[in-house]
Design a protein around this motif. Sequence first.
Motif, PDB file in Angstrom:
ATOM      1  N   LYS A   1     -48.520  19.653   6.916  1.00 34.96           N
ATOM      2  CA  LYS A   1     -49.902  20.125   6.907  1.00 34.96           C
ATOM      3  C   LYS A   1     -50.217  20.667   5.522  1.00 34.96           C
ATOM      4  O   LYS A   1     -49.521  21.554   5.012  1.00 34.96           O
ATOM      5  N   VAL A   2     -51.243  20.115   4.881  1.00 33.79           N
ATOM      6  CA  VAL A   2     -51.632  20.560   3.539  1.00 33.79           C
ATOM      7  C   VAL A   2     -53.027  21.169   3.622  1.00 33.79           C
ATOM      8  O   VAL A   2     -53.967  20.524   4.080  1.00 33.79           O
ATOM      9  N   THR A   3     -53.147  22.425   3.204  1.00 29.44           N
ATOM     10  CA  THR A   3     -54.437  23.111   3.238  1.00 29.44           C
ATOM     11  C   THR A   3     -54.835  23.509   1.822  1.00 29.44           C
ATOM     12  O   THR A   3     -54.015  23.516   0.901  1.00 29.44           O
ATOM     13  N   ARG A   4     -56.115  23.849   1.669  1.00 28.37           N
ATOM     14  CA  ARG A   4     -56.665  24.246   0.360  1.00 28.37           C
ATOM     15  C   ARG A   4     -57.409  25.552   0.542  1.00 28.37           C
ATOM     16  O   ARG A   4     -58.073  25.762   1.569  1.00 28.37           O
ATOM     17  N   LEU A   5     -57.298  26.469  -0.416  1.00 27.39           N
ATOM     18  CA  LEU A   5     -58.081  27.700  -0.341  1.00 27.39           C
ATOM     19  C   LEU A   5     -59.554  27.354  -0.195  1.00 27.39           C
ATOM     20  O   LEU A   5     -60.059  26.468  -0.876  1.00 27.39           O
ATOM     21  N   ALA A   6     -60.239  28.059   0.677  1.00 24.57           N
ATOM     22  CA  ALA A   6     -61.634  27.729   0.989  1.00 24.57           C
ATOM     23  C   ALA A   6     -62.601  28.653   0.262  1.00 24.57           C
ATOM     24  O   ALA A   6     -62.479  28.877  -0.932  1.00 24.57           O
ATOM     25  N   TYR A   7     -63.559  29.222   0.988  1.00 22.22           N
ATOM     26  CA  TYR A   7     -64.598  30.054   0.384  1.00 22.22           C
ATOM     27  C   TYR A   7     -64.007  31.326  -0.224  1.00 22.22           C
ATOM     28  O   TYR A   7     -62.922  31.763   0.121  1.00 22.22           O
ATOM     29  N   GLY A   8     -64.770  31.875  -1.133  1.00 20.23           N
ATOM     30  CA  GLY A   8     -64.339  33.121  -1.745  1.00 20.23           C
ATOM     31  C   GLY A   8     -63.957  32.956  -3.208  1.00 20.23           C
ATOM     32  O   GLY A   8     -64.210  33.840  -4.005  1.00 20.23           O
ATOM     33  N   ILE A   9     -63.369  31.825  -3.573  1.00 19.10           N
ATOM     34  CA  ILE A   9     -62.995  31.585  -4.957  1.00 19.10           C
ATOM     35  C   ILE A   9     -64.120  30.812  -5.635  1.00 19.10           C
ATOM     36  O   ILE A   9     -64.435  29.701  -5.236  1.00 19.10           O
ATOM     37  N   PRO A  10     -64.759  31.367  -6.660  1.00 19.26           N
ATOM     38  CA  PRO A  10     -65.872  30.672  -7.310  1.00 19.26           C
ATOM     39  C   PRO A  10     -65.405  29.421  -8.055  1.00 19.26           C
ATOM     40  O   PRO A  10     -64.320  29.417  -8.634  1.00 19.26           O
TER      41      PRO A  10
ATOM     42  N   THR B   1     -61.585  39.089  -2.092  1.00 20.07           N
ATOM     43  CA  THR B   1     -62.002  37.689  -2.240  1.00 20.07           C
ATOM     44  C   THR B   1     -60.836  36.755  -1.962  1.00 20.07           C
ATOM     45  O   THR B   1     -60.977  35.758  -1.248  1.00 20.07           O
ATOM     46  N   LEU B   2     -59.665  37.087  -2.512  1.00 24.22           N
ATOM     47  CA  LEU B   2     -58.488  36.252  -2.286  1.00 24.22           C
ATOM     48  C   LEU B   2     -58.055  36.267  -0.824  1.00 24.22           C
ATOM     49  O   LEU B   2     -57.660  35.243  -0.273  1.00 24.22           O
TER      50      LEU B   2
ATOM     51  N   GLY C   1     -59.657  31.567   5.198  1.00 23.25           N
ATOM     52  CA  GLY C   1     -60.575  30.438   5.459  1.00 23.25           C
ATOM     53  C   GLY C   1     -60.122  29.129   4.876  1.00 23.25           C
ATOM     54  O   GLY C   1     -60.938  28.236   4.678  1.00 23.25           O
ATOM     55  N   ARG C   2     -58.822  28.971   4.608  1.00 22.90           N
ATOM     56  CA  ARG C   2     -58.357  27.724   4.015  1.00 22.90           C
ATOM     57  C   ARG C   2     -58.561  26.554   4.974  1.00 22.90           C
ATOM     58  O   ARG C   2     -58.511  26.710   6.183  1.00 22.90           O
ATOM     59  N   ASN C   3     -58.780  25.377   4.410  1.00 20.31           N
ATOM     60  CA  ASN C   3     -59.023  24.162   5.186  1.00 20.31           C
ATOM     61  C   ASN C   3     -57.963  23.111   4.888  1.00 20.31           C
ATOM     62  O   ASN C   3     -57.387  23.082   3.805  1.00 20.31           O
ATOM     63  N   GLU C   4     -57.748  22.248   5.850  1.00 23.27           N
ATOM     64  CA  GLU C   4     -56.781  21.164   5.663  1.00 23.27           C
ATOM     65  C   GLU C   4     -57.375  20.100   4.777  1.00 23.27           C
ATOM     66  O   GLU C   4     -58.553  19.764   4.879  1.00 23.27           O
ATOM     67  N   LEU C   5     -56.580  19.559   3.868  1.00 24.33           N
ATOM     68  CA  LEU C   5     -57.048  18.494   2.962  1.00 24.33           C
ATOM     69  C   LEU C   5     -56.939  17.148   3.652  1.00 24.33           C
ATOM     70  O   LEU C   5     -56.039  16.926   4.450  1.00 24.33           O
TER      71      LEU C   5
END
Length: 201
Positions: free
Chosen positions: A169-178, A190-191, A197-201
């Motif tokens: 499972k590969v996820t990516r940091l979601a909202y919060g990082i500009p 923010t971090l 809220g990370r999402n799967e790629l």
Amino acid sequence: MSGFNVAPLEKLVEQFEKMPGIGAKTAQRLAYYVLNLPKSQAQEFADAITDAHTKIKYCKVCCNLTDSELCPVCKNQARDHATICVVETPRDASAIENTHEYRGVYHILHGCISPLNDVGPDQLSIKELLARVNPESNVREVIMATNATVEGDATAMYISRLLKPMGIKVTRLAYGIPVGGDLEYADENTLARALEGRNEL
């Protein structure tokens, strides 16, 4: 430094000027500060630089900076070793660690894929990451926490394509990082939100 041709002082100023974010005037102030230190403190300063270069190396597992074979996070059996957070620099790992929200381990790439700067996958610690995520490992999730830049996104997608066939499972940091921002400058809240809220790629 024109007008006062003191070679050792000029050389010291030049060394400070090479540091990121240090301009000519700041470099000059730092040089004079060091020059005015008592000899013992100046020696301590020099020794600290030499010791750092001599004793600090890469952790054999996550490639973070350490003064022993394994970094403190990799040594800690209480951490979730089945979750790996992939970041560009040791500073990014420190920024996430300061949220006190993440309980997994890290992998430091030491950069990102950037063709314009002649940085390809072979210049990063991607092979070391793939060695950690082998069929015998118990790794369940890899969080891509590269910076929200074109290069960071491209690096995340490249690594994702390598890991997906392994069933990871590969996820990516979601909202919060500009977009366009660096992790090391983001605040802890923010971090923390971005991790949640990370999402799967």
